[in-house]
Motif scaffolding. Structure first.
Motif, PDB file in Angstrom:
ATOM      1  N   MET A   1       0.766  -1.086  -0.038  1.00 17.19           N
ATOM      2  CA  MET A   1      -0.191  -0.167  -0.019  1.00 17.19           C
ATOM      3  C   MET A   1       0.726   1.235  -0.018  1.00 17.19           C
ATOM      4  O   MET A   1       1.323   1.663  -0.910  1.00 17.19           O
ATOM      5  N   CYS A   2       1.189   1.530   1.148  1.00 18.36           N
ATOM      6  CA  CYS A   2       2.291   2.705   1.190  1.00 18.36           C
ATOM      7  C   CYS A   2       3.363   2.571   0.411  1.00 18.36           C
ATOM      8  O   CYS A   2       3.983   1.394   0.311  1.00 18.36           O
ATOM      9  N   GLY A   3       3.992   3.580   0.034  1.00 17.84           N
ATOM     10  CA  GLY A   3       5.503   3.434  -0.761  1.00 17.84           C
ATOM     11  C   GLY A   3       6.548   4.101   0.452  1.00 17.84           C
ATOM     12  O   GLY A   3       6.268   5.344   0.945  1.00 17.84           O
ATOM     13  N   ILE A   4       7.613   3.434   0.514  1.00 15.77           N
ATOM     14  CA  ILE A   4       8.612   3.978   1.392  1.00 15.77           C
ATOM     15  C   ILE A   4       9.831   4.067   0.709  1.00 15.77           C
ATOM     16  O   ILE A   4       9.996   3.214  -0.321  1.00 15.77           O
ATOM     17  N   ILE A   5      10.536   5.051   0.818  1.00 16.72           N
ATOM     18  CA  ILE A   5      12.073   4.942   0.211  1.00 16.72           C
ATOM     19  C   ILE A   5      13.198   5.683   1.330  1.00 16.72           C
ATOM     20  O   ILE A   5      12.870   6.296   1.990  1.00 16.72           O
ATOM     21  N   GLY A   6      14.279   5.208   0.761  1.00 14.09           N
ATOM     22  CA  GLY A   6      15.535   5.790   1.751  1.00 14.09           C
ATOM     23  C   GLY A   6      16.486   6.049   0.582  1.00 14.09           C
ATOM     24  O   GLY A   6      16.566   5.228  -0.283  1.00 14.09           O
ATOM     25  N   CYS A   7      17.346   6.903   0.698  1.00 21.71           N
ATOM     26  CA  CYS A   7      18.455   7.362  -0.228  1.00 21.71           C
ATOM     27  C   CYS A   7      19.546   8.109   0.577  1.00 21.71           C
ATOM     28  O   CYS A   7      19.348   8.836   1.450  1.00 21.71           O
ATOM     29  N   PHE A   8      20.658   7.448   0.119  1.00 20.66           N
ATOM     30  CA  PHE A   8      21.913   8.109   0.369  1.00 20.66           C
ATOM     31  C   PHE A   8      22.711   8.422  -0.821  1.00 20.66           C
ATOM     32  O   PHE A   8      23.109   7.766  -1.584  1.00 20.66           O
ATOM     33  N   LYS A   9      22.901   9.797  -1.038  1.00 22.69           N
ATOM     34  CA  LYS A   9      23.667  10.250  -2.138  1.00 22.69           C
ATOM     35  C   LYS A   9      24.548  11.572  -1.725  1.00 22.69           C
ATOM     36  O   LYS A   9      24.175  12.461  -1.173  1.00 22.69           O
ATOM     37  N   LYS A  10      25.995  11.469  -1.953  1.00 21.45           N
ATOM     38  CA  LYS A  10      26.823  12.456  -1.381  1.00 21.45           C
ATOM     39  C   LYS A  10      26.375  13.798  -1.969  1.00 21.45           C
ATOM     40  O   LYS A  10      26.627  14.816  -1.287  1.00 21.45           O
ATOM     41  N   GLU A  11      25.946  13.958  -3.117  1.00 15.83           N
ATOM     42  CA  GLU A  11      25.727  15.240  -3.806  1.00 15.83           C
ATOM     43  C   GLU A  11      24.526  15.965  -3.095  1.00 15.83           C
ATOM     44  O   GLU A  11      24.197  17.010  -3.629  1.00 15.83           O
ATOM     45  N   GLY A  12      23.543  14.998  -2.462  1.00 14.18           N
ATOM     46  CA  GLY A  12      22.505  15.595  -2.115  1.00 14.18           C
ATOM     47  C   GLY A  12      21.386  14.411  -2.284  1.00 14.18           C
ATOM     48  O   GLY A  12      21.308  14.245  -3.477  1.00 14.18           O
ATOM     49  N   CYS A  13      20.281  14.206  -1.497  1.00 13.99           N
ATOM     50  CA  CYS A  13      19.349  13.189  -1.764  1.00 13.99           C
ATOM     51  C   CYS A  13      18.008  13.800  -2.122  1.00 13.99           C
ATOM     52  O   CYS A  13      17.178  13.127  -2.738  1.00 13.99           O
ATOM     53  N   TYR A  14      17.973  15.311  -2.020  1.00  9.88           N
ATOM     54  CA  TYR A  14      16.616  15.609  -2.282  1.00  9.88           C
ATOM     55  C   TYR A  14      15.758  15.433  -3.351  1.00  9.88           C
ATOM     56  O   TYR A  14      14.487  14.901  -3.625  1.00  9.88           O
ATOM     57  N   ASP A  15      16.440  15.629  -4.565  1.00  8.82           N
ATOM     58  CA  ASP A  15      15.861  15.492  -5.857  1.00  8.82           C
ATOM     59  C   ASP A  15      15.339  13.967  -6.397  1.00  8.82           C
ATOM     60  O   ASP A  15      14.493  13.654  -6.884  1.00  8.82           O
ATOM     61  N   THR A  16      16.270  13.345  -5.778  1.00  7.17           N
ATOM     62  CA  THR A  16      16.174  11.619  -5.943  1.00  7.17           C
ATOM     63  C   THR A  16      15.001  11.339  -5.030  1.00  7.17           C
ATOM     64  O   THR A  16      14.231  10.547  -5.666  1.00  7.17           O
ATOM     65  N   LEU A  17      14.770  11.891  -3.894  1.00  6.82           N
ATOM     66  CA  LEU A  17      13.807  11.230  -3.000  1.00  6.82           C
ATOM     67  C   LEU A  17      12.510  11.786  -3.719  1.00  6.82           C
ATOM     68  O   LEU A  17      11.480  10.807  -3.913  1.00  6.82           O
ATOM     69  N   LEU A  18      12.256  12.907  -4.297  1.00  7.57           N
ATOM     70  CA  LEU A  18      11.287  13.378  -4.906  1.00  7.57           C
ATOM     71  C   LEU A  18      10.891  12.652  -6.074  1.00  7.57           C
ATOM     72  O   LEU A  18       9.605  12.410  -6.616  1.00  7.57           O
ATOM     73  N   THR A  19      11.896  12.358  -6.976  1.00 11.82           N
ATOM     74  CA  THR A  19      11.765  11.565  -8.235  1.00 11.82           C
ATOM     75  C   THR A  19      11.016  10.035  -7.701  1.00 11.82           C
ATOM     76  O   THR A  19      10.091   9.713  -8.416  1.00 11.82           O
ATOM     77  N   LEU A  20      11.676   9.591  -6.713  1.00 11.88           N
ATOM     78  CA  LEU A  20      11.130   8.245  -6.281  1.00 11.88           C
ATOM     79  C   LEU A  20       9.717   8.275  -5.910  1.00 11.88           C
ATOM     80  O   LEU A  20       8.866   7.308  -6.082  1.00 11.88           O
ATOM     81  N   LEU A  21       9.595   9.314  -4.953  1.00  8.75           N
ATOM     82  CA  LEU A  21       8.095   9.362  -4.430  1.00  8.75           C
ATOM     83  C   LEU A  21       7.306   9.589  -5.597  1.00  8.75           C
ATOM     84  O   LEU A  21       5.946   8.956  -5.467  1.00  8.75           O
ATOM     85  N   HIS A  22       7.335  10.567  -6.529  1.00 12.86           N
ATOM     86  CA  HIS A  22       6.520  10.551  -7.568  1.00 12.86           C
ATOM     87  C   HIS A  22       6.030   9.174  -8.267  1.00 12.86           C
ATOM     88  O   HIS A  22       5.194   8.964  -8.613  1.00 12.86           O
ATOM     89  N   ARG A  23       7.090   8.289  -8.522  1.00 13.30           N
ATOM     90  CA  ARG A  23       7.123   7.015  -8.941  1.00 13.30           C
ATOM     91  C   ARG A  23       6.383   6.016  -7.886  1.00 13.30           C
ATOM     92  O   ARG A  23       5.735   5.178  -8.459  1.00 13.30           O
ATOM     93  N   ALA A 182      24.565   6.609  -5.742  1.00  9.49           N
ATOM     94  CA  ALA A 182      23.487   6.463  -4.732  1.00  9.49           C
ATOM     95  C   ALA A 182      23.258   4.883  -4.131  1.00  9.49           C
ATOM     96  O   ALA A 182      23.507   4.093  -5.077  1.00  9.49           O
ATOM     97  N   LEU A 183      22.629   5.098  -3.109  1.00  5.04           N
ATOM     98  CA  LEU A 183      22.425   3.926  -2.607  1.00  5.04           C
ATOM     99  C   LEU A 183      20.970   4.068  -2.146  1.00  5.04           C
ATOM    100  O   LEU A 183      20.362   5.211  -1.603  1.00  5.04           O
ATOM    101  N   TYR A 184      19.978   3.088  -2.101  1.00  5.04           N
ATOM    102  CA  TYR A 184      18.586   3.048  -1.976  1.00  5.04           C
ATOM    103  C   TYR A 184      18.224   1.941  -1.153  1.00  5.04           C
ATOM    104  O   TYR A 184      18.461   0.979  -1.294  1.00  5.04           O
ATOM    105  N   VAL A 185      16.942   2.303  -0.667  1.00  6.31           N
ATOM    106  CA  VAL A 185      16.169   1.092   0.000  1.00  6.31           C
ATOM    107  C   VAL A 185      14.735   1.704  -0.615  1.00  6.31           C
ATOM    108  O   VAL A 185      14.320   2.816  -0.786  1.00  6.31           O
ATOM    109  N   CYS A 186      13.626   0.724  -0.963  1.00  4.09           N
ATOM    110  CA  CYS A 186      12.367   1.060  -1.556  1.00  4.09           C
ATOM    111  C   CYS A 186      11.527  -0.179  -1.247  1.00  4.09           C
ATOM    112  O   CYS A 186      11.877  -1.159  -1.188  1.00  4.09           O
ATOM    113  N   SER A 187      10.183   0.309  -1.315  1.00  6.90           N
ATOM    114  CA  SER A 187       9.073  -0.823  -1.152  1.00  6.90           C
ATOM    115  C   SER A 187       9.034  -1.472  -2.378  1.00  6.90           C
ATOM    116  O   SER A 187       8.075  -2.416  -2.297  1.00  6.90           O
ATOM    117  N   ASP A 188       9.536  -0.857  -3.615  1.00  9.49           N
ATOM    118  CA  ASP A 188       8.957  -1.219  -4.845  1.00  9.49           C
ATOM    119  C   ASP A 188      10.073  -1.346  -5.798  1.00  9.49           C
ATOM    120  O   ASP A 188      10.885  -0.513  -5.885  1.00  9.49           O
TER     121      ASP A 188
END
Ligand code: F6R
Length: 592
Positions: A1-23, A182-188
């Motif tokens: 149901m819910c989607g979860i993500i985690g991201c580690f990115k040296k240059e900053g994770c903000y944009d990636t978080l939002l891209t993944l959340l949109h997906r 980058a490194l990620y965790v995701c429900s999907d």
């Protein structure tokens, strides 16, 4: 149901978080949120809000480590305060799943002086972590998890541990991913495609730790578990349509999806399960929703040709019914996502009883394929719209193919329809000719308060699927019914203008279907006929007629459902709704 993500990115994770959340938004769109931890200043910034992901877009938040969430509410209405991440002290947490003992945990926390800030079950997890924390981040998460009953995939940040994300999984999907930067965790898994190059799914009871720019899987004591990362298939990427909805785009992808699925089936070695197919005296099929309708179509095909009983169960019932599954039985589990909690549990149960499990899914590394003895992975491509469309057509193709293999291992020859399977993509394309009539029909029916979809024999499955589509995205009450059952009750609801849609693709039964249409028409119904039989069409009394492309009758369900899928989509649009975001629904039902 819910989607979860985690991201580690040296240059900053903000944009990636939002891209993944949109997906991930197709998993839930009640509310969204992120938390970002910056190593330099050790600041933890949380932004969360009721509504879609676009509601939390704004100024970039600096920081390398972040978590995010799209919510499909289970406990507590959609609101800012119930949105994730939940924060307590130094910790921020996102959760997918259901904590079944949350009330007793909450009482305990409140007795200890905690001021609970939300109505969610998830908040208790972060409060437990904070309560047991004595400086060891991982140990606190592991200790809190020991107290939980239910299902969870969580990702947690701790202010004391910049650059670190601790995740845990139990009965809710969780996958780790890695790319160059980058490194990620995701429900999907599909959401990670296009970002991560390599992925690895977590098993129940495993923890994932992103730390020191590395991903480590470990057990509850922190001992490393050796895992293999696999290259992720680019086929799983989904591009947002230039115009229109994902649903319409996915309906238009049906011919390609069928063609690719057919090629995949041809390359699959069914000899691996030859012994089981040859020996079995009965089969079970378990699935939910649309996939259940596909399972029923499988039952029709196997019982008709191979004369072997197929016991079809909705997975949610199967798991509590103490089914008579045993060694020697073959259980076919059908699931687009491969993550549906009920189907997954049904598979576990079947395995525990000694049955041989064949999975039919769209996602190669899903939990269900991980458990099954043999997997048929269709190639529908990513299905983002909540309402299943192309995956249903591909499920039918896979299941007819499997039914043909079963027939082969019993009779040393293929059933007659087998040679026609390759014609399905072209017939599906021809079914697009019905789209203009479907627009007209949707316009006519848009104000209906209810409607019936009727059929006989295999068309009953198509009727049920058509009705489900209309209910879930156009919010019109619809029943999919066996036409012969009308007189036994449901005809009482027929009144002036009530739409009755008949699917009549079995030439031996078109006369009987026509009789049923006459009966409801005499009572004022607005009658609609779908058939590939031109003769039946010209003779029919129906108010609205739609000619279907012709393939051999056994395979018609793959084609006859296409206009119904499109009709539902158009009904939804005519009534002013978004086909991709039906209310109260989420794509992947990973909680019970
Ligand atoms: C309906 C729909 C649902 C799913 C059901 C099973 O359009 O999408 O009924 O078919 O939730 O999902 P999967 O196939 O992922 O197990």
């Amino acid at each position: 149901m819910c989607g979860i993500i985690g991201c580690f990115k040296k240059e900053g994770c903000y944009d990636t978080l939002l891209t993944l959340l949109h997906r991930l938004e197709y998993r839930g769109y009640d509310s969204a949120g992120i938390a970002v931890l910056s190593s330099g200043r050790k600041t933890l910034t949380v932004r969360k809000r009721k509504g879609g992901v676009s509601g939390i877009e704004g100024r970039r938040i600096a920081g390398e480590t972040g978590i995010g969430h799209t919510r499909w509410a289970t406990h507590g209405a959609p609101s800012d305060r119930n949105a994730h991440p939940h924060v307590c002290g130094k910790f921020a947490l996102v959760h997918n799943g259901i904590i079944e003992n949350y009330l007793s945990l909450k009482e305990e926390l409140v007795r200890g002086g905690a001021e609970v800030a939300s109505d969610t079950d998830s908040e208790v997890i972060v409060r437990l972590i904070e309560k047991v924390y004595t400086g060891d981040f991982f140990a606190a998460v592991a200790a809190a998890c020991k107290r939980l009953q239910g299902s969870y995939a969580i990702a947690v940040l701790c202010k004391d541990a910049p650059g670190e994300i601790v995740c845990a999984k139990y009965k809710s999907p969780l996958v780790a991913g890695a790319s160059d930067d980058a490194l990620y965790v995701c429900s999907d898994i599909p959401a990670l495609c296009g970002e991560a190059e390599y992925i690895c799914t977590a098993n129940d009871g495993e923890f994932i730790r992103i730390k020191d720019s590395k991903i480590v899987f470990c057990d509850e004591d922190g001992a490393e578990i050796s895992k293999v990362f696999e290259r992720v298939s680019p086929v799983l990427r989904a591009e947002k349509p230039q115009q229109g909805s994902f649903m319409e785009q996915e309906i238009r992808e049906i011919p390609r999806a069928l063609a690719e699925t057919y090629v995949g089936l041809k390359g699959l070695d069914f000899a691996v399960c030859a012994r089981e197919l040859r020996q079995t005296k009965r089969l079970f099929a378990v699935a939910c929703g649309t996939a259940y309708h596909a399972a029923l179509a499988f039952k029709d095909a196997v019982e008709r040709d191979s004369k072997i009983p197929v016991l079809c169960h909705t997975a949610s019932e199967f798991r509590y019914r103490k089914p008579l599954v045993c060694q020697g039985d073959v259980v076919v589990a059908v699931s687009q996502s491969g993550e549906t909690a009920d189907t997954l549990e049904a598979v576990r149960l079947a395995k525990n009883c000694g049955a041989y499990v064949i999975a039919v899914t769209n996602i190669e590394h899903s939990s269900i394929t991980g458990l099954a003895d043999f997997s048929i992975v269709m190639r529908a491509g990513p299905e983002i719209a909540v309402a299943a469309t192309k995956s249903y057509n591909c499920q039918l193709l896979c299941l007819y193919y499997l039914a043909a293999q079963l027939y082969f291992y019993k009779n040393a020859q293929m059933p007659a329809y087998y040679s026609q399977l390759c014609l399905l993509p072209e017939a599906a394309r021809a079914a697009f000719d019905t789209f203009i009539p479907m627009r007209i029909l949707a316009e006519k029916c848009k104000s209906a308060r209810g409607m019936y979809f009727l059929g006989r024999d295999r068309d009953v499955r198509t009727a049920a699927e058509g009705a489900l589509k209309v209910k879930e995205i156009a919010y019109v009450f619809a029943e999919g019914y066996a036409a012969g059952e009308l007189k036994h009750g449901t005809i009482a609801l027929i009144e002036e203008g009530f739409p009755v849609i008949m699917i009549a693709t079995n030439s031996a039964l078109t006369g009987k279907c026509e009789n049923a249409l006459e009966e409801v028409r005499a009572r004022g119904a607005y009658t609609v006929l779908f058939t590939q039989d031109e003769g039946a069409m010209s003779k029919s009394c129906a108010d609205f007629k739609c000619l279907l492309p012709s393939v051999c009758e056994e395979l018609m369900p793959v084609i006859s459902v296409i206009p119904l899928q499109y009709f539902a989509c158009r009904m939804c649009i005519e009534r002013g709704y978004d086909p991709d975001k039906p209310r109260n629904l989420a794509k992947s039902v990973t909680v019970e």
